[in-house]
Scaffold this motif. Structure first.
Motif, PDB file in Angstrom:
ATOM      1  N   UNK A 183       0.659  -2.855   5.430  1.00  0.00           N
ATOM      2  CA  UNK A 183       0.676  -2.118   6.695  1.00  0.00           C
ATOM      3  C   UNK A 183      -0.327  -2.630   7.719  1.00  0.00           C
ATOM      4  N   UNK A 184      -1.486  -3.020   7.240  1.00  0.00           N
ATOM      5  CA  UNK A 184      -2.494  -3.495   8.200  1.00  0.00           C
ATOM      6  C   UNK A 184      -2.016  -4.731   8.928  1.00  0.00           C
TER       7      UNK A 184
ATOM      8  N   UNK B 271       0.876  -1.157   0.000  1.00  0.00           N
ATOM      9  CA  UNK B 271       0.000   0.000   0.000  1.00  0.00           C
ATOM     10  C   UNK B 271       0.912   1.204   0.000  1.00  0.00           C
TER      11      UNK B 271
ATOM     12  N   UNK C  31       0.562  -3.823  11.509  1.00  0.00           N
ATOM     13  CA  UNK C  31       0.012  -3.234  12.733  1.00  0.00           C
ATOM     14  C   UNK C  31      -0.654  -4.294  13.592  1.00  0.00           C
TER      15      UNK C  31
ATOM     16  N   UNK D 169       0.856   6.271   6.260  1.00  0.00           N
ATOM     17  CA  UNK D 169       0.814   4.870   6.625  1.00  0.00           C
ATOM     18  C   UNK D 169       2.054   4.477   7.429  1.00  0.00           C
TER      19      UNK D 169
ATOM     20  N   UNK E  32       1.599   5.585  10.850  1.00  0.00           N
ATOM     21  CA  UNK E  32       0.723   4.673  11.595  1.00  0.00           C
ATOM     22  C   UNK E  32       1.527   3.522  12.166  1.00  0.00           C
ATOM     23  N   UNK E  33       2.383   2.960  11.314  1.00  0.00           N
ATOM     24  CA  UNK E  33       3.197   1.838  11.785  1.00  0.00           C
ATOM     25  C   UNK E  33       4.131   2.294  12.891  1.00  0.00           C
TER      26      UNK E  33
END
Lengths: 994, 157
Positions: free
Chosen positions: A120-121, A114, A124, A161, A164-165
């Protein structure tokens, strides 16, 4: 498509119906279907974790799926499960770390990228799992350091992103066992966030800062200026977060500024939740760090007036308690109180100010208790003020009651007051019954000042009064009443249940006969009592209610009672020379005795009956357990089995003698090899190492019993032969087990040999316990000096954990301390610790703990530690796995009792399970349940059977089975909602195994 | 994730998805209150909110607000990206998506969301595979529809 729907909003009851279909889909060839099936199962797990318990190994398979999407989906389930108990999944840490490493290293298909960041999801999700696993666990955390470092390094592109990580990483780093290098990097990251011009990042930075502040307050210092800036930020959300941060760093010095900021924000904000939250925090800070009295009172005033009626009830309660109990210094207390009174009087000066109800209540209480401390104000003035408050329309009746109480208190300290007279006159005709009663009481009290002073002593709000809640002084009255043939009182719900069950009994065929008659008689008697009693309850309810309100804050229960209409009259007789506490009790005895107050009678009967009930239950639980021995399921060991046992044992001895001629040990060892091979299941289990040792043992043992009885004989012979050499005791024990046919634990032979050769000190149970059913003695842990062994003894009323501590050294060990940690699911009766005064050299001591299951779970871990002093203080940790079945006992009952109980229970669970070919008859199935699960077969009628068991100490669970076309319909009922689910799971397990 | 809402600047609800069973009345109340809170916020404010016991993540695309409610433990930024990815998906499927697309083809928007997020958790992060699934579903639908029209024609004839 259907799977998508299933995973949306799905009723709990329908899960059993579709579960098998979804399980099938886990093997589907298309990955998208597999993925959706896993998602659906995740949803099921959220809704009803008990119902998917048996497919945990399938989750594992999903975790190892070749498609990354399926694997990612299964992570959701693991996250949830690990959230509930992280200890069971520590062994998976390695694989999670490996997955994360692969993901970070870009090994996944490009599809998952992404914005050029790999999945990334997934990252996480993994980070969150690792966080939970590594919490407070240095060993697991160590595995993660490297990969965390790697992900921090890789996430350096400037994109949301990656941030976020990063933020997830930072949180993980701060949660797991700390590592200085990583902490430094994480701190740098937070700094970057906070300083970022992007508002979202700034917000997150503040959040992270709040999160880490308790570990590293210096970090906040570095970003002081940014924080100050954020305080004046136009966005209220950022502001709030900043305040949250400040709240965490509050101390005695900065409290005034911070609370001021918070109050400012409070005045601006309109949202209910925010206000409640903030008010709570301010009050907490004010209590903790208040620099002086004035400030404290002012702050609390602000809190009450701004927070209004939204404030949590704890806050005024705590505040009042603080005022009442005071600090250490009496003078300081008085000053505080005086200040409070003065400030409230000033506030009340303003005529048209509208104060929240709670604030008024606090004010009136304080005025009532402490107004006399302020000498320069005439009580008359206060009374007039209160009077005017009473007339106001915005004051609710609850607050009015508070104010009336205050008036009464003040009136007791003044000689004669016009205001009081006015109040009495005005409210004696009030429409509000409560107010009228108060006014009436006040009037009567005013007639007798002496009594009034006695009743309302100054500053006694802290002295606790003892109230005889069970009203035991009425026992005589009740006994008399019963003697005259009065019906015993039954609580409301009991009556209703009886009524209900009576109605139902008509169409409940099999259990009807004797049951209906018994109910009808009791139902009639039950119904007679309430009609007579309910008349007088109206007024008493009122006063009870207000009394209740007071109890939490004022601790005035005793006083309140005396104010009751009937209460204070007789007290005149016994007024003099008595302490307050006994008075309370004695005078209410008098009053109720004389007037025959119906509500009091009622309470008393409730109390006595419930006591009776409790006793009965206890009696029943102690009586019935031991008797559950219909067809071989016997906890006590019945006479039949005993004789059999002896026979077998003698045989063993014979054979063993003959064997001893040859070189026994070698041959025995050689024979174990093939034995192991014949039971592949056994091997698989140990290879998988999924189950705990205990479970494994029970599995293998049941296999042995069920499948090859022929093998069992020689094996137990050999084994016992081997053991014979070691200790006589062990022999009888294991052969005893083999015969009693309930739960046989046979350790894997190799382990036996090992333990036999290594440790000379093998503990044995004392004789009185030996007779009860018990498990194999297993080693829990050992160190150079100590070895711990455990044996579970299933007594009738609890699980008895016997822990053996064997001293392997040649010196005496002093002060060995054994402590069980508090566990969520289990309750250890008596104290959780045990101290061995001294353990002689090379000897074994034991300690016994009775355990109950508090919260139902299929399996739980009870951990503990042993401390001992040998050169240096050493601590040895151990954990014991206990399963639900350790706490299940058969419950002896008749069919009639069963019917009665069945109807009174509300939680039920139904499920159909397939029957294996080996037991397609009902009786075979029932026998399996009886033997494996210790259920008691109550009755079998045609193709239906009823069974009963109980969870210790005394939670019954009833089971109704019916067979139809190779399906076994199970129907559980129990007063406890979780028990049927868990038992169902156990039933499924044993039925599958057999 | 608890729920996802799409609403216009005028406060018209365009799409709602609940991942937790909620009573209709509560839903309406929640939606109304949340819309007020979100719409009142200025464009420069941060896109996270702490609201009641939830965290709300919202983002505005043209006149549409995309709004997700998540639980306390969840990561806000990744939710923001989730919204973004969803918009990307819509964009790709409709070809430069606008509010009207969602109004008239709301069922497609729901399909895409279902393929993308399942049971409140992200299901498929790859744009390609989501779109493939949608295309397949579309094909299936067309196949379903075509024979019927033939029958209808016959009936007419």
């Amino acid at each position: 498509m259907a799977l998508t729907i299933v995973s949306q909003i799905f009723p709990r009851e329908m899960i059993p119906a579709v579960l098998p279909l979804i399980e099938d889909k886990l093997q589907h060839s298309k990955e998208i279907i597999r993925r959706k099936a896993v998602q659906a199962l995740y949803k099921f797990y959220l809704i009803a974790p008990n119902q998917v318990q048996h497919i945990h190994d399938k989750f594992r398979k999903a975790l190892c799926d070749r498609d990354a999407g399926v694997m990612a989906a299964s992570l959701h389930i693991y996250l949830q499960m690990i959230k509930e108990s992280s200890s069971g999944y520590k062994d998976l840490t390695g694989s999670f770390v490996a997955i994360l490493k692969q993901v970070v290293g870009g090994k996944l298909p490009i599809d998952f990228n992404y914005h050029s960041v790999p999945a990334p999801w997934l990252q996480i999700q993994l980070l969150r799992i690792l966080r939970l696993l590594g919490k407070d666990d240095p060993r697991t955390s160590e595995l993660m350091y490297e990969v965390l470092d790697e992900s921090l390094r890789r996430a350096e592109i400037n994109h949301n992103i990656t941030y976020a990580i990063l933020s997830e990483c930072v949180q993980t780093i701060y949660t797991i066992y700390p590592n200085s290098e990583l902490l430094e990097k994480a701190a740098k990251c937070i700094g970057k966030f906070v300083l970022s011009p992007k508002i979202n990042l700034k917000y997150l930075g503040l959040k992270a800062l709040t999160y880490v502040i308790h570990q590293d307050p210096n970090l906040a210092l570095q970003h002081q200026m940014t924080i100050i800036e954020c305080l004046d930020h136009p966005d209220p959300i950022v502001k709030r977060e900043t305040l949250e941060l400040l709240y965490r760093i509050t101390n005695g010095q900065n409290v005034i500024v911070i609370v001021q900021k918070m109050l400012d924000y409070l005045k601006e904000s309109k949202e209910e939740y925010a206000i409640i939250n903030l008010v709570g925090k301010i009050a907490e800070l004010a209590e903790k760090y208040a620099p002086n009295n004035e400030w404290f009172i002012q702050t609390m005033n602000a809190v009450f007036s701004v927070g209004g009626d939204l404030v949590h009830t704890d806050i005024p309660n705590n505040f009042l308690r603080l005022l009442a109990e005071g600090f250490d210094d009496g003078k300081e207390d008085d000053k505080l109180r005086v200040y409070a009174v003065k400030s409230y009087l000033a506030l009340l000066e303003e005529d048209d100010a509208l104060y929240p109800q709670k604030f008024l209540q606090v004010m009136s209480w304080v005025l009532g208790e402490y107004s006399s401390l302020v000498t320069d104000v005439d009580p008359e003035v206060i009374l007039t003020k209160l009077h005017s408050l009473l007339r106001k329309t915005f004051v609710t009746s609850e607050t009015k009651v508070w104010i009336m109480a205050t008036v009464t208190k003040i009136a007791s300290r003044t000689s004669c007051s016009k205001a009081v007279d006015e109040i009495i006159q005005e409210f004696s005709n009030s429409l509000d019954t409560c107010m009228r009663q108060y006014a009436f009481e006040l009037k009567n009290l005013c007639k007798d000042k002496e009594l009034m002073k006695n009743l309302l002593p100054f500053d006694a709000s802290c002295s606790d009064m003892v109230v005889d809640a069970s009203l035991s002084f009425l026992d005589g009255f009740v006994a008399e009443g019963l003697g005259r043939g009065a019906a015993p009182y039954k609580p409301h719900h009991q009556r209703q249940e009886e009524k209900l069950s009576q109605e139902k009994a008509l169409n409940f065929e099999p259990y009807r006969l004797s049951f209906a008659s018994s109910v009808s008689s009791s139902g009639i008697t039950g119904r007679q009592s309430p009609t007579g009693l309910s008349v007088g309850s109206d007024t008493s309810v009122n006063s009870a209610e207000t009394g209740h309100k007071e109890t939490s804050t004022l601790k005035l229960e005793g006083v309140r009672k005396l104010w009751g209409k009937e209460g204070y009259l007789p007290k005149k007789e016994s007024k003099e020379g008595k302490e307050k506490e006994p008075q309370t009790a004695s005078c209410s005895t008098l009053s109720t005795g004389q007037v025959g107050d119906p509500p009091a009678l009622r309470f008393d009967q409730v109390a006595s009956i419930s006591e009776e009930d409790k006793e009965k239950q206890q009696l029943a639980s102690t009586l019935f357990i031991g008797l559950g021995s219909n067809a071989g399921v016997s906890l006590m060991g019945k006479a039949e089995t005993a004789t059999q046992k002896f026979k077998r044992r003698s045989k063993i001895n014979e054979i063993q003698h003959s064997e001893e001629v040859s070189d026994f040990r070698n041959s025995a060892a050689a024979d174990f090899g093939p034995l192991l091979d014949t039971r592949p299941i056994n091997m698989e289990d140990s290879e998988g190492s999924l189950h705990t040792r205990l479970r494994k043992a029970s599995l293998s043992s049941s296999d042995i019993v069920e499948d090859n009885l022929a093998f069992e004989m020689p094996q137990s012979l050999r084994k016992s032969g081997l053991e014979e050499r070691l200790s006589e005791n062990r022999l009888s024990q294991s052969s005893l087990f083999a015969d009693s046919n309930i739960e046989i634990f046979q350790p894997s032979p190799s382990a036996q040999c090992e333990s036999a050769s290594k440790t000379p000190l093998i503990p044995s149970l004392p004789e009185e316990l030996e007779e009860l059913t018990h498990s194999e003695i297993v080693q829990l842990c050992q160190s150079d000096a100590l070895a711990l062994y455990l044996c579970k003894v299933w007594t009738d009323d609890s699980l008895l954990l016997t822990v053996f501590v064997s001293n392997k050294t040649t010196a005496v060990l002093n002060a060995v301390n054994l402590v069980f940690e508090e566990a969520e699911h289990f309750q250890i009766l008596e104290s959780p610790s045990y101290q061995f005064p001294a353990i002689e050299a090379e000897s074994v001591e034991r300690c016994q703990k009775y355990v109950w299951m508090d919260k139902i779970c299929t399996q739980g871990v009870l951990s503990g530690s042993v401390n001992y002093q040998l050169e240096m203080e050493t601590r040895l940790d151990f954990s014991v796995t206990l399963s639900l079945m350790d706490f299940i006992r058969p419950m002896q009952m008749t069919t009639e009792d069963f019917g009665k109980l069945w109807l009174s229970l509300s939680n039920d669970v139904k499920q159909n399970i397939k029957m294996s070919s080996s037991q397609d008859t009902l009786s075979a199935a029932l026998n399996t349940l009886q033997q494996k699960l210790k259920l008691h077969i109550v009755d079998v009628i045609g193709n239906e059977g009823i069974l009963a068991c109980q969870l210790l100490p005394s939670v019954p669970c009833l089971l109704h089975c019916r067979t139809h076309s190779r399906m076994l319909a199970l129907w559980f009922r129990s007063p406890c909602s979780a028990l049927p689910d868990s038992l169902l799971y156990q039933c499924q397990k044993v039925m599958e195994e057999s | 994730m608890r729920f996802m809402l799409l609403f216009s600047r005028q406060g018209k609800l365009r799409l709602q998805k609940w991942f937790l069973a909620t009573a209709d009345r509560d839903k309406k109340k929640l939606v109304r209150e949340l819309m007020q809170v979100v719409l009142a916020r200025k464009p420069k404010m941060c896109s996270f909110l702490e609201w009641r016991d939830l965290k709300v993540v919202y983002k505005r695309y043209a006149s549409l607000y995309f709004c997700c409610a998540i639980e306390g433990q969840d990561n806000e930024l990744i939710t923001l990206e989730l919204i973004h990815r969803y918009v990307e998906l819509l964009d790709k499927y409709f070809g430069s998506v606008c509010e009207l697309d969602i109004i008239f083809n709301f069922e497609k928007a729901y399909f895409i969301l279902d393929e993308f997020v399942m049971g409140g958790e992200i299901q498929d992060t790859s744009k390609k595979s989501v779109l493939k699934a949608i295309e397949q579903a579309d094909l299936l639908q067309e196949e379903d529809e075509s024979p019927r029209s033939v029958l209808e024609e016959m009936g007419l004839a």
